[in-house]
Design an enzyme around this catalytic site. Structure first.
Site, PDB file in Angstrom:
ATOM      1  N   SER A   1       0.831  -1.209   0.000  1.00 37.13           N
ATOM      2  CA  SER A   1       0.000   0.000   0.000  1.00 37.13           C
ATOM      3  C   SER A   1       0.861   1.253   0.000  1.00 37.13           C
ATOM      4  O   SER A   1       0.569   2.221  -0.717  1.00 37.13           O
ATOM      5  CB  SER A   1      -0.918   0.019   1.229  1.00 37.13           C
TER       6      SER A   1
ATOM      7  N   PRO B   1     -14.510  11.437   5.961  1.00 35.44           N
ATOM      8  CA  PRO B   1     -15.223  10.670   6.987  1.00 35.44           C
ATOM      9  C   PRO B   1     -16.606  10.196   6.551  1.00 35.44           C
ATOM     10  O   PRO B   1     -17.039   9.104   6.930  1.00 35.44           O
ATOM     11  CB  PRO B   1     -15.304  11.646   8.160  1.00 35.44           C
TER      12      PRO B   1
ATOM     13  N   ARG C   1      -5.515   0.466  -8.297  1.00 36.47           N
ATOM     14  CA  ARG C   1      -6.291  -0.782  -8.323  1.00 36.47           C
ATOM     15  C   ARG C   1      -5.597  -1.842  -9.159  1.00 36.47           C
ATOM     16  O   ARG C   1      -5.668  -3.039  -8.853  1.00 36.47           O
ATOM     17  CB  ARG C   1      -7.688  -0.500  -8.881  1.00 36.47           C
TER      18      ARG C   1
ATOM     19  N   GLU D   1     -10.150   1.431  -2.092  1.00 33.38           N
ATOM     20  CA  GLU D   1      -9.985   1.739  -3.517  1.00 33.38           C
ATOM     21  C   GLU D   1     -11.047   1.049  -4.371  1.00 33.38           C
ATOM     22  O   GLU D   1     -10.762   0.424  -5.385  1.00 33.38           O
ATOM     23  CB  GLU D   1      -8.564   1.397  -3.956  1.00 33.38           C
TER      24      GLU D   1
ATOM     25  N   HIS E   1     -15.674  -4.279  -3.006  1.00 31.93           N
ATOM     26  CA  HIS E   1     -16.057  -5.420  -3.843  1.00 31.93           C
ATOM     27  C   HIS E   1     -17.400  -5.141  -4.523  1.00 31.93           C
ATOM     28  O   HIS E   1     -17.575  -5.414  -5.723  1.00 31.93           O
ATOM     29  CB  HIS E   1     -16.146  -6.665  -2.956  1.00 31.93           C
TER      30      HIS E   1
END
Length: 393
Positions: free
Chosen positions: A97, A140, A252, A373, A376
């Protein structure tokens, strides 16, 4: 040191599909991870410590901005860079990451949307690891819906004044510069990118503690209160939400390779363990049907994931990749890796939760990777919109 040493995973001679240069890049990254990260990662995970001592060695190997041209960058192909991220995440998702953010979410937008002055100022220093960056998009209250962001930039004379908050920001408190995405008030709330040096008055980064995932990675919340930056800090070629989404597409892509690395680590550990562990009639548990079913499922899914992401990488190198291709690779491969981690944990039984083995750490990390990112579910809808022509969100 780990109880079981990684041996490599290649069921269908996948390496034969790679060029000599691609294998060399992969093997170099693999050796670096084995020699430098594997011996310390469990301690880092326990302590919640990012192994900052590896930043310079990773820079020396060309890991930062690896697929960019010029500015000291390695100029790797997309497949080569993908193989690097595979090995990084085989070590730990948090370290991958960090490299993804530095490369795809900070160097890439400067390279793509920045002025010559911005590129010359930041890219060589970031490639060397002398300057670190972070990417401020998520807020947030706005994750999957970044268009709802509340962060604002207002033009005042020859400056912009930024106000807002960002959340779940990798490298936030160790960054020298933040790529902040904000709606510009006098541009009809168009989303633009800004380079914000983190030592500017009004900028604050506080680390998020209590994470059970990505513990070897720095994760922060950012606060911007009347932060003044010169107008030259605007990324001039950025415009609209498409700009940050282009950056996320780059990241991604790396994730889709990285997840395979995590899956490989779990599968190979479980396979070796199952051959050593004896249960019932003094036979290795690898001789039992249910264990073999799990191992067969894992190696089949890893192999399919390798082929998927290699094709996406080849398309990317040919300039033909589409965002839905990357969504499919990210969605499938992270899901696959998480299932491999869970099955591997089953095979190891109680030992699966001990950090003598990497499985529980990968499992916890992948729980985050599955939802960052692009969750799913969001990637499901991206693919669905592409094949039906109908947006469901």
């Amino acid at each position: 040191m780990p109880a079981i040493k990684f041996r490599g995973v290649d069921f269908i001679a996948f390496d034969s599909l790679l060029s000599d240069d691609e294998r060399l890049v992969r093997d170099t990254a693999r050796k670096f991870i084995e020699d430098n990260l594997i011996p310390i990662i469990e301690e880092c995970n326990r302590a919640g410590r990012f192994p900052r001592e590896l930043v310079k060695p990773m820079a020396d190997l060309g890991f930062f901005g690896a697929s960019l041209e010029g500015y000291g960058c390695a100029g790797m192909s997309n497949v080569e860079y993908g193989l690097v991220t595979q090995e990084l995440e085989r070590g730990d998702s948090g370290v991958r990451s960090f490299v993804s953010v530095q490369s795809s979410l900070v160097m890439y937008p400067i390279y793509t949307f920045g002025s010559d002055e911005q590129k010359n100022t930041w890219l060589p220093a970031m490639q060397k690891g002398e300057k670190l960056g972070c990417f401020g998009l998520t807020e947030p209250d706005f994750g999957s819906n970044p268009g709802g962001m509340r962060t604002r930039a207002k033009k005042v004379g020859k400056e912009y004044v930024l106000n807002g908050e960002k959340m779940w920001i990798t490298s936030g408190s160790i960054a020298d510069v933040a790529v902040i995405w904000a709606k510009v008030e006098d541009e009809d709330d168009t989303v633009r990118g800004f380079l914000v040096e983190t030592d500017r008055p009004g900028f604050k980064a506080d680390d998020i503690h209590g994470k059970w995932s990505l513990r070897a990675s720095v994760t922060s919340g950012l606060s911007l209160q009347d932060v003044h930056i010169p107008e030259s800090n605007l990324l001039p070629k950025s415009g609209g939400l498409k700009s940050p989404l282009m950056c996320l597409n780059q990241a991604r892509y790396g994730i889709s390779w990285g997840a395979i690395g995590a899956a490989m680590a779990c599968y190979d550990c479980a396979l070796q363990y199952s051959l050593l562990r004896k249960q019932f009639r003094d036979q290795p548990i690898a001789s039992h049907q249910l264990v073999q079913q799990k191992l067969a499922w894992m190696i089949s899914e890893i192999t399919k994931a390798q082929l998927l992401v290699l094709q996406v990488g080849r398309l990317k190198d040919a300039g033909k990749v589409e965002h839905q291709h990357i969504s499919m690779a990210k969605r499938n491969n992270v899901w696959m890796a998480l299932e491999c981690a869970r099955m591997s944990r089953d095979i190891l039984g109680a030992n699966g939760v001990a950090d003598d083995y990497p499985i529980m750490r990968h499992l916890m990390n992948l729980e985050s990777v599955k939802t960052y990112e692009g969750t799913h579910d969001i990637h499901t809808l991206i693919i669905g919109a592409n094949v039906t022509g109908i947006d469901a969100f």
